[in-house]
Motif scaffolding. Structure first.
Motif, PDB file in Angstrom:
ATOM      1  N   GLU A   1      42.978  -4.281 -12.205  1.00 42.90           N
ATOM      2  CA  GLU A   1      42.772  -5.700 -11.869  1.00 42.90           C
ATOM      3  C   GLU A   1      43.521  -6.613 -12.839  1.00 42.90           C
ATOM      4  O   GLU A   1      44.232  -7.539 -12.415  1.00 42.90           O
ATOM      5  CB  GLU A   1      41.280  -6.058 -11.902  1.00 42.90           C
TER       6      GLU A   1
ATOM      7  N   LEU B   1      46.792  -9.109 -12.524  1.00 46.37           N
ATOM      8  CA  LEU B   1      46.744 -10.518 -12.929  1.00 46.37           C
ATOM      9  C   LEU B   1      47.947 -10.893 -13.786  1.00 46.37           C
ATOM     10  O   LEU B   1      48.542 -11.962 -13.614  1.00 46.37           O
ATOM     11  CB  LEU B   1      45.447 -10.795 -13.706  1.00 46.37           C
TER      12      LEU B   1
ATOM     13  N   LYS C   1      45.956 -19.776 -15.902  1.00 50.46           N
ATOM     14  CA  LYS C   1      45.230 -19.087 -14.827  1.00 50.46           C
ATOM     15  C   LYS C   1      43.911 -18.519 -15.350  1.00 50.46           C
ATOM     16  O   LYS C   1      42.865 -18.636 -14.706  1.00 50.46           O
ATOM     17  CB  LYS C   1      46.105 -17.956 -14.251  1.00 50.46           C
TER      18      LYS C   1
ATOM     19  N   GLN D   1      39.754 -19.653 -14.463  1.00 54.07           N
ATOM     20  CA  GLN D   1      38.699 -18.722 -14.052  1.00 54.07           C
ATOM     21  C   GLN D   1      37.440 -18.861 -14.908  1.00 54.07           C
ATOM     22  O   GLN D   1      36.483 -18.107 -14.732  1.00 54.07           O
ATOM     23  CB  GLN D   1      39.232 -17.290 -14.106  1.00 54.07           C
TER      24      GLN D   1
END
Length: 228
Positions: free
Chosen positions: A120, A124, A182, A186
């Motif tokens: 994951e 990213l 980014k 989050q």
């Protein structure tokens, strides 16, 4: 999230690096820490993840009292904090995948969980295709992205980046900034110590300026404010 009150750091040689700093940083903020060389920025950053211990004052990070915390509890604090350095600090004999996975292995996560999460974060940072590569086979920008992936793989509340673009060319520096932005959107709090005035003046966030161990400026959407 992060709160300092009258924090001072004095080294055994008599040097006072931080002088009576009081500051509060809320969850989800993006903060630049700026100032000339020798101003106290690195000490300020190191106090937050307990690399250095405050001489006096109150310092709380992610619910931990960093003045009173016992050494055995410091690893638990550091699970809440991801750190990224100018020189990457990757393990040269481990692959990209292994470098990132290592951060989960040391806290006892299960292999299946590790594999899922590592992929994951490599997605990213745009490095899934480099899972088997070694650090020596990567560019500086790629190495820094691996370092960021490792720093966030355990989903920390705070990401501390100490001069993360210091060794990178402008193009790679902007890519790293896009990535930090980014991560911040989050919900992760980002603190970035930097000398890069162009980045600070272009991608506006809160600016904390330190000189001679004092905070001399704290501005929302501030400017760098120093000559290069």
């Amino acid at each position: 999230m992060i709160e300092m009150k009258d924090v001072m750091k004095k080294y055994p040689n008599g040097t006072t690096a931080i002088r009576n700093i009081s500051i509060k940083i809320d969850q989800g903020e993006f903060v630049y820490v700026v100032g000339p060389s020798g101003a106290g920025k690195s000490t300020f950053i190191k106090l937050l993840y307990r690399e250095e211990k405050a001489t006096k004052g109150k310092l709380n990070v992610c619910g931990y009292d960093l003045v009173k915390i016992k050494n055995r509890n410091v690893p638990y604090l550091r699970r809440e904090i991801g750190t990224v350095f100018q020189d990457y600090k990757l393990l040269p004999k481990k692959t990209v995948y292994e470098n990132v996975a290592y951060a989960m292995q040391v806290i006892g996560k299960k292999p299946r969980e590790i594999k899922k999460r590592v992929m994951e974060v490599l997605d990213l940072v745009g490095l899934r295709h480099k899972v088997r590569a070694f650090p020596s086979e990567l560019s500086g920008g790629e190495q820094q992205r691996v370092a960021i992936a490792r720093a966030i793989v355990n989903t920390p509340k705070v990401l501390i980046a100490d001069e993360p673009t210091g060794n990178l060319d402008p193009e790679n520096s902007w890519e790293i900034m896009k990535l930090l932005e980014k991560i911040n959107t989050q919900g992760t709090t980002v603190l970035m110590a930097t000398h890069n005035s162009t980045i600070v003046n272009t991608i506006r966030h809160r600016v904390i300026a330190i000189e001679n161990g004092h905070i001399i400026r704290d501005q929302i959407e501030g400017e760098y404010g120093y000559d290069d």
